[in-house]
Design a protein around this motif. Structure first.
Motif, PDB file in Angstrom:
ATOM      1  N   LEU A   1      34.216  42.737 111.227  1.00 11.23           N
ATOM      2  CA  LEU A   1      35.280  42.404 112.168  1.00 11.23           C
ATOM      3  C   LEU A   1      35.196  40.956 112.615  1.00 11.23           C
ATOM      4  N   GLY A   2      33.968  40.429 112.664  1.00 14.03           N
ATOM      5  CA  GLY A   2      33.817  39.046 113.111  1.00 14.03           C
ATOM      6  C   GLY A   2      34.276  38.025 112.086  1.00 14.03           C
ATOM      7  N   ARG A   3      34.596  38.471 110.871  1.00 11.85           N
ATOM      8  CA  ARG A   3      35.044  37.514 109.864  1.00 11.85           C
ATOM      9  C   ARG A   3      36.513  37.130 110.028  1.00 11.85           C
ATOM     10  N   GLU A   4      37.263  37.896 110.788  1.00 14.75           N
ATOM     11  CA  GLU A   4      38.681  37.637 110.972  1.00 14.75           C
ATOM     12  C   GLU A   4      38.875  36.771 112.211  1.00 14.75           C
ATOM     13  N   ALA A   5      39.360  35.567 111.996  1.00 17.58           N
ATOM     14  CA  ALA A   5      39.567  34.653 113.125  1.00 17.58           C
ATOM     15  C   ALA A   5      40.652  35.177 114.068  1.00 17.58           C
ATOM     16  N   SER A   6      41.702  35.798 113.470  1.00 16.77           N
ATOM     17  CA  SER A   6      42.773  36.315 114.316  1.00 16.77           C
ATOM     18  C   SER A   6      42.263  37.454 115.207  1.00 16.77           C
ATOM     19  N   PHE A   7      41.352  38.254 114.651  1.00 14.60           N
ATOM     20  CA  PHE A   7      40.810  39.342 115.445  1.00 14.60           C
ATOM     21  C   PHE A   7      39.959  38.798 116.588  1.00 14.60           C
ATOM     22  N   LYS A   8      39.137  37.822 116.321  1.00 14.87           N
ATOM     23  CA  LYS A   8      38.263  37.281 117.351  1.00 14.87           C
ATOM     24  C   LYS A   8      39.069  36.691 118.503  1.00 14.87           C
ATOM     25  N   GLU A   9      40.174  36.036 118.191  1.00 12.41           N
ATOM     26  CA  GLU A   9      40.994  35.446 119.242  1.00 12.41           C
ATOM     27  C   GLU A   9      41.691  36.524 120.057  1.00 12.41           C
ATOM     28  N   ARG A  10      42.221  37.489 119.338  1.00 13.76           N
ATOM     29  CA  ARG A  10      42.895  38.574 120.039  1.00 13.76           C
ATOM     30  C   ARG A  10      41.902  39.371 120.889  1.00 13.76           C
ATOM     31  N   PHE A  11      40.715  39.605 120.365  1.00 12.08           N
ATOM     32  CA  PHE A  11      39.708  40.362 121.095  1.00 12.08           C
ATOM     33  C   PHE A  11      39.276  39.612 122.351  1.00 12.08           C
ATOM     34  N   ARG A  12      39.176  38.299 122.256  1.00 11.96           N
ATOM     35  CA  ARG A  12      38.771  37.507 123.411  1.00 11.96           C
ATOM     36  C   ARG A  12      39.797  37.630 124.539  1.00 11.96           C
ATOM     37  N   ARG A  13      41.095  37.564 124.194  1.00 12.75           N
ATOM     38  CA  ARG A  13      42.135  37.657 125.209  1.00 12.75           C
ATOM     39  C   ARG A  13      42.221  39.067 125.805  1.00 12.75           C
ATOM     40  N   GLU A  14      42.022  40.074 124.949  1.00 13.56           N
ATOM     41  CA  GLU A  14      42.050  41.441 125.463  1.00 13.56           C
ATOM     42  C   GLU A  14      40.855  41.719 126.364  1.00 13.56           C
ATOM     43  N   ALA A  15      39.684  41.143 126.030  1.00  8.07           N
ATOM     44  CA  ALA A  15      38.508  41.319 126.881  1.00  8.07           C
ATOM     45  C   ALA A  15      38.735  40.693 128.249  1.00  8.07           C
ATOM     46  N   GLN A  16      39.436  39.600 128.287  1.00  7.54           N
ATOM     47  CA  GLN A  16      39.752  38.966 129.565  1.00  7.54           C
ATOM     48  C   GLN A  16      40.685  39.847 130.401  1.00  7.54           C
ATOM     49  N   ALA A  17      41.667  40.494 129.711  1.00  8.05           N
ATOM     50  CA  ALA A  17      42.585  41.383 130.430  1.00  8.05           C
ATOM     51  C   ALA A  17      41.845  42.599 130.979  1.00  8.05           C
ATOM     52  N   VAL A  18      40.931  43.162 130.194  1.00  7.00           N
ATOM     53  CA  VAL A  18      40.180  44.326 130.645  1.00  7.00           C
ATOM     54  C   VAL A  18      39.257  43.961 131.800  1.00  7.00           C
ATOM     55  N   ALA A  19      38.732  42.769 131.792  1.00 11.03           N
ATOM     56  CA  ALA A  19      37.822  42.355 132.854  1.00 11.03           C
ATOM     57  C   ALA A  19      38.521  42.343 134.209  1.00 11.03           C
ATOM     58  N   ARG A  20      39.835  42.247 134.209  1.00 11.02           N
ATOM     59  CA  ARG A  20      40.578  42.250 135.472  1.00 11.02           C
ATOM     60  C   ARG A  20      40.798  43.668 136.009  1.00 11.02           C
ATOM     61  N   LEU A  21      40.525  44.689 135.203  1.00 11.64           N
ATOM     62  CA  LEU A  21      40.712  46.066 135.644  1.00 11.64           C
ATOM     63  C   LEU A  21      39.545  46.489 136.534  1.00 11.64           C
ATOM     64  N   GLN A  22      39.862  46.899 137.725  1.00  4.83           N
ATOM     65  CA  GLN A  22      38.850  47.388 138.661  1.00  4.83           C
ATOM     66  C   GLN A  22      39.270  48.789 139.099  1.00  4.83           C
ATOM     67  N   HIS A  23      38.590  49.793 138.529  1.00  3.83           N
ATOM     68  CA  HIS A  23      38.946  51.172 138.840  1.00  3.83           C
ATOM     69  C   HIS A  23      37.700  52.039 138.715  1.00  3.83           C
ATOM     70  N   THR A  24      37.656  53.076 139.529  1.00  5.83           N
ATOM     71  CA  THR A  24      36.486  53.959 139.534  1.00  5.83           C
ATOM     72  C   THR A  24      36.255  54.600 138.185  1.00  5.83           C
ATOM     73  N   ASN A  25      37.322  54.913 137.464  1.00  6.14           N
ATOM     74  CA  ASN A  25      37.214  55.641 136.198  1.00  6.14           C
ATOM     75  C   ASN A  25      37.287  54.731 134.979  1.00  6.14           C
ATOM     76  N   ILE A  26      37.085  53.446 135.154  1.00  5.57           N
ATOM     77  CA  ILE A  26      37.086  52.489 134.042  1.00  5.57           C
ATOM     78  C   ILE A  26      35.742  51.769 134.021  1.00  5.57           C
ATOM     79  N   VAL A  27      35.132  51.735 132.864  1.00  8.74           N
ATOM     80  CA  VAL A  27      33.887  50.984 132.711  1.00  8.74           C
ATOM     81  C   VAL A  27      34.197  49.492 132.816  1.00  8.74           C
ATOM     82  N   SER A  28      33.579  48.856 133.768  1.00 13.86           N
ATOM     83  CA  SER A  28      33.849  47.436 134.011  1.00 13.86           C
ATOM     84  C   SER A  28      33.319  46.576 132.875  1.00 13.86           C
ATOM     85  N   VAL A  29      34.060  45.530 132.525  1.00 13.39           N
ATOM     86  CA  VAL A  29      33.655  44.548 131.513  1.00 13.39           C
ATOM     87  C   VAL A  29      33.182  43.294 132.235  1.00 13.39           C
ATOM     88  N   PHE A  30      31.949  42.871 131.941  1.00 11.09           N
ATOM     89  CA  PHE A  30      31.375  41.702 132.604  1.00 11.09           C
ATOM     90  C   PHE A  30      31.509  40.421 131.788  1.00 11.09           C
TER      91      PHE A  30
END
Length: 453
Positions: A51-80
């Motif tokens: 998966l790390g060989r795809e540059a498009s995936f790495k960029e998309r994954f980085r932006r999605e990780a940033q969006a998930v990091a903003r989620l603060q909920h009791t039933n969601i595993v927090s992303v640090f």
């Protein structure tokens, strides 16, 4: 980074020290790690090297990780944190740093329940599903669709708290990774894919609700709604076939739960629940055993076999929660036919029934003084005390030959007639006796005067 060399390996320029492997799947492996900067334990998910060989995936994954990091909920595993680790050979390994949940995955919990009981109890399955929907409600409000809901992506802590993880990974996989798609790689997990995902169409929040329906079906029955030998055959079943009702596999499942699962697994997204919030409310209503006017709240009907006893002994209906589906709406409570409790005074007789009481037929008035007894008190030749003609006064009632009238005189009137006759007879007797005395005196006086002269 290869298996067996993870212990002591560090990521993020030495910040996260991997301690042991917690689990792994088709896309990633999860490790328990130690955060040397914040002095805490964390969970680090490392994605597979390809998966790390795809540059498009790495960029998309980085932006999605940033969006998930903003989620603060009791039933969601927090992303640090998120990043990528570059090995000595130049290969990149994307990783994300998450909250460490001390517990087990829902898949492990389900496997244990299937081994011991055959399936998860309905109450527990609905409680877990409601928590997952609560997490999806928060992510959908932020415009983030999970796309890979399944038991392996849900954690249950030692305190029973449900946590959903891996937000954003599936979306990153489906965003322009053309080379991976061309090699035939299946995006997501086929057993939980919605029909629109299987067809390659655009997805929205309702796609996650279909996956939740698949997960709930598995929790209730211990089996998947659709399975097959290949990803293609499973995808075909999602698009074309209708899943069985969970109650056909687990007799403890109620019709209300069947209706809930059926609506979540509709092929057309427009026929599913509109939002995660709506589905969560219906799940909670079914779990609480509430009864409404919609099919979801239809529960097992109460059968009453006896009439009069059921009025007092039948339990109240609480009635089994509402989703449109094959289950018909509940009918209003109607006791079974049987003898009913009579209304007050239903059997009380009328004031004057057809069969009257003892005063309904007044008895015949007896002769005031029978002739033989009365005559014994007077010498022969004494006139009859009663004249041969009837005494003046009200006529005596004759024998009753016709039907009794409905209105009867008061009982007191029966004795008044008899009393009046006795008084009249007494007066007549007294007058006769007085007349006899006067005549006797007169005769005696005349006899005495004649003898004197």
């Amino acid at each position: 980074m290869t298996e067996g060399t993870t212990e002591g390996h560090s990521l993020g320029h030495g910040r996260y020290v991997l301690q042991r492997l917690l689990g792994q799947g088709g896309m990633a492996a999860v490790h328990l790690a130690y955060d040397t900067v914040l002095d805490r334990q964390v969970a680090v998910k490392t994605l597979h090297t390809e998966l790390g060989r795809e540059a498009s995936f790495k960029e998309r994954f980085r932006r999605e990780a940033q969006a998930v990091a903003r989620l603060q909920h009791t039933n969601i595993v927090s992303v640090f944190d998120s990043g990528e680790d570059v090995g000595p050979d130049g290969t990149a390994t994307p990783y994300i740093v998450m909250e460490f949940v001390e517990g087990r995955s829902l898949k492990d919990v389900l496997d244990e329940q299937v081994t011991t009981r055959g399936a998860m109890p309905t109450e527990q399955a609905l409680k877990i599903t409601a928590a997952v929907l609560s997490a999806l409600e928060a992510s959908h409000d932020q415009g983030l669709v999970h796309r890979d809901i399944k038991p392996a992506n849900v954690m249950v802590s030692t305190k029973g708290v449900v946590k959903v993880m891996d937000f954003g990974i599936a979306r990153a996989l489906q965003s322009g990774v053309t080379s991976m798609t061309q090699t035939g790689m299946v995006v997501g997990t086929p057993q939980y894919l919605s029909p629109e995902q299987a067809l390659g169409k655009s997805v929205d929040a309702r796609s996650d609700l279909y996956s939740v329906g698949c997960m709930l079906f598995e929790l209730l029955s211990g089996q998947l709604p659709f399975d097959g030998d290949s990803a293609f055959s499973i995808a075909y079943k999602h698009v074309q076939e209708t899943p069985p009702a969970p109650s056909t596999l687990n007799g403890a499942v109620t019709p209300a739960v069947d209706a809930l699962v059926a609506q979540a697994l509709r092929k057309d997204p427009a026929h599913r629940f509109p939002t995660a919030e709506a589905m969560r409310e219906e799940v909670e209503r079914v779990a609480a055993g509430e009864q409404g006017n919609t099919p979801l709240q239809a529960s097992t009907p109460l059968v009453i076999g006896e009439g009069p006893r059921s009025v007092h002994a039948a339990p109240s209906l609480t009635n089994f929660p509402p989703v449109g589906g094959a289950t018909p709406p509940p009918q209003p409570y109607r006791p079974a036919p049987g003898p009913q409790t009579p209304p007050p005074y239903a059997q009380t007789p009328a004031p004057f029934p057809q069969a009257p009481p003892q005063f309904a037929k007044p008895p015949q008035t007896p002769q005031p003084f029978p002739q033989p007894q009365f005559q014994q008190g007077f010498p022969q030749g004494t006139p009859q005390p009663f004249p041969q003609q009837p005494m003046p006064g009200p006529p005596m009632p004759g024998p009753m030959t016709g039907p009794m009238p409905m209105a009867y005189p008061p009982p007191a009137n029966n004795s008044n007639g008899c009393s009046t006759a006795l008084i009249v007879v007494g007066v007549i007797v007294g007058v006769i006796v007085l007349a006899i005395i006067i005549v006797a005196i007169a005769v005696a006086g005349s006899t005495t005067g004649t003898s004197t002269y």
